[in-house]
Design a protein around this motif. Structure first.
Motif, PDB file in Angstrom:
ATOM      1  N   ARG A  79       0.833  -1.199   0.000  1.00 41.68           N
ATOM      2  CA  ARG A  79       0.000   0.000   0.000  1.00 41.68           C
ATOM      3  C   ARG A  79       0.869   1.250   0.000  1.00 41.68           C
ATOM      4  O   ARG A  79       0.555   2.230  -0.629  1.00 41.68           O
ATOM      5  N   ALA A  80       1.967   1.212   0.753  1.00 41.73           N
ATOM      6  CA  ALA A  80       2.859   2.369   0.801  1.00 41.73           C
ATOM      7  C   ALA A  80       3.462   2.649  -0.572  1.00 41.73           C
ATOM      8  O   ALA A  80       3.749   3.794  -0.897  1.00 41.73           O
ATOM      9  N   ARG A  81       3.624   1.630  -1.373  1.00 43.79           N
ATOM     10  CA  ARG A  81       4.175   1.831  -2.716  1.00 43.79           C
ATOM     11  C   ARG A  81       3.177   2.489  -3.661  1.00 43.79           C
ATOM     12  O   ARG A  81       3.539   2.825  -4.782  1.00 43.79           O
ATOM     13  N   SER A  82       1.953   2.687  -3.244  1.00 47.32           N
ATOM     14  CA  SER A  82       0.962   3.286  -4.137  1.00 47.32           C
ATOM     15  C   SER A  82       1.147   4.789  -4.286  1.00 47.32           C
ATOM     16  O   SER A  82       0.440   5.417  -5.065  1.00 47.32           O
ATOM     17  N   VAL A  83       2.095   5.385  -3.564  1.00 50.22           N
ATOM     18  CA  VAL A  83       2.393   6.811  -3.702  1.00 50.22           C
ATOM     19  C   VAL A  83       3.854   6.977  -4.135  1.00 50.22           C
ATOM     20  O   VAL A  83       4.676   6.083  -3.931  1.00 50.22           O
ATOM     21  N   GLU A  84       4.174   8.117  -4.721  1.00 49.73           N
ATOM     22  CA  GLU A  84       5.556   8.406  -5.110  1.00 49.73           C
ATOM     23  C   GLU A  84       6.403   8.609  -3.860  1.00 49.73           C
ATOM     24  O   GLU A  84       5.939   9.166  -2.868  1.00 49.73           O
ATOM     25  N   CYS A  85       7.649   8.164  -3.903  1.00 50.81           N
ATOM     26  CA  CYS A  85       8.540   8.316  -2.757  1.00 50.81           C
ATOM     27  C   CYS A  85       9.157   9.712  -2.764  1.00 50.81           C
ATOM     28  O   CYS A  85       9.844  10.074  -3.727  1.00 50.81           O
ATOM     29  N   LEU A 114      17.535  -1.649  -6.190  1.00 51.66           N
ATOM     30  CA  LEU A 114      16.177  -1.598  -5.668  1.00 51.66           C
ATOM     31  C   LEU A 114      16.202  -2.024  -4.202  1.00 51.66           C
ATOM     32  O   LEU A 114      16.893  -2.976  -3.849  1.00 51.66           O
ATOM     33  N   LEU A 115      15.451  -1.328  -3.377  1.00 48.27           N
ATOM     34  CA  LEU A 115      15.415  -1.643  -1.950  1.00 48.27           C
ATOM     35  C   LEU A 115      14.241  -2.567  -1.645  1.00 48.27           C
ATOM     36  O   LEU A 115      13.178  -2.460  -2.264  1.00 48.27           O
ATOM     37  N   PRO A 116      14.401  -3.472  -0.683  1.00 47.89           N
ATOM     38  CA  PRO A 116      13.325  -4.412  -0.374  1.00 47.89           C
ATOM     39  C   PRO A 116      12.148  -3.757   0.346  1.00 47.89           C
ATOM     40  O   PRO A 116      11.031  -4.256   0.268  1.00 47.89           O
ATOM     41  N   GLU A 117      12.387  -2.645   1.047  1.00 48.40           N
ATOM     42  CA  GLU A 117      11.312  -1.975   1.785  1.00 48.40           C
ATOM     43  C   GLU A 117      11.266  -0.498   1.406  1.00 48.40           C
ATOM     44  O   GLU A 117      12.289   0.086   1.057  1.00 48.40           O
ATOM     45  N   PRO A 118      10.104   0.111   1.496  1.00 48.20           N
ATOM     46  CA  PRO A 118       9.996   1.541   1.179  1.00 48.20           C
ATOM     47  C   PRO A 118      10.716   2.407   2.212  1.00 48.20           C
ATOM     48  O   PRO A 118      10.881   2.012   3.361  1.00 48.20           O
ATOM     49  N   HIS A 119      11.131   3.588   1.787  1.00 42.42           N
ATOM     50  CA  HIS A 119      11.729   4.550   2.707  1.00 42.42           C
ATOM     51  C   HIS A 119      10.682   5.002   3.734  1.00 42.42           C
ATOM     52  O   HIS A 119       9.483   5.028   3.422  1.00 42.42           O
ATOM     53  N   PRO A 120      11.106   5.382   4.941  1.00 38.48           N
ATOM     54  CA  PRO A 120      10.148   5.878   5.944  1.00 38.48           C
ATOM     55  C   PRO A 120       9.365   7.099   5.450  1.00 38.48           C
ATOM     56  O   PRO A 120       8.196   7.263   5.782  1.00 38.48           O
ATOM     57  N   GLN A 121       9.983   7.930   4.624  1.00 38.76           N
ATOM     58  CA  GLN A 121       9.286   9.095   4.089  1.00 38.76           C
ATOM     59  C   GLN A 121       8.130   8.686   3.182  1.00 38.76           C
ATOM     60  O   GLN A 121       7.108   9.357   3.123  1.00 38.76           O
ATOM     61  N   ARG A 122       8.290   7.569   2.485  1.00 36.27           N
ATOM     62  CA  ARG A 122       7.221   7.088   1.613  1.00 36.27           C
ATOM     63  C   ARG A 122       6.058   6.542   2.433  1.00 36.27           C
ATOM     64  O   ARG A 122       4.902   6.753   2.097  1.00 36.27           O
ATOM     65  N   ILE A 123       6.394   5.861   3.507  1.00 40.03           N
ATOM     66  CA  ILE A 123       5.344   5.339   4.387  1.00 40.03           C
ATOM     67  C   ILE A 123       4.575   6.509   5.006  1.00 40.03           C
ATOM     68  O   ILE A 123       3.341   6.484   5.090  1.00 40.03           O
TER      69      ILE A 123
END
Length: 97
Positions: free
Chosen positions: A17-23, A42-51
């Motif tokens: 779900r966090a990947r549904s927005v631009e980082c 490519l990182l396995p998890e989104p950045h905290p800023q993206r979350i």
């Protein structure tokens, strides 16, 4: 029932779900994984800023009483680096399930 369907673990569902927005950190496009600053890995998890950006767009904040899309604040000042209150992050996680 689709032969490829399977229950998705809750932690994976949250990050999808966090990947549904631009980082805002690495500028990865929506639905694409976050990358290193060079863009080579490519990182396995989104950045905290993206979350935080995802939580800001999807959930109301119980701590400062703002609507989705509005930045969290403390005494009228926006939180540092676009962060959100932990309660808003929890609210977004609950809504994603």
């Amino acid at each position: 029932m689709n032969r490829y369907s399977a229950p998705m673990p809750d932690d994976l569902r949250h990050f999808m779900r966090a990947r549904s927005v631009e980082c805002p950190h690495c500028r990865a496009h929506a639905h694409r994984p976050c990358t290193t600053p060079s863009g080579r890995r490519l990182l396995p998890e989104p950045h905290p800023q993206r979350i935080s950006a995802w939580a800001r767009t999807t959930a109301c904040c119980p701590a400062c009483q703002v609507e989705p899309g509005v930045e969290c604040h403390l005494d009228g000042w926006p939180l540092h680096d676009g962060q959100v209150h932990p309660q808003r992050d929890d609210e977004a996680r609950r809504a994603a399930l």
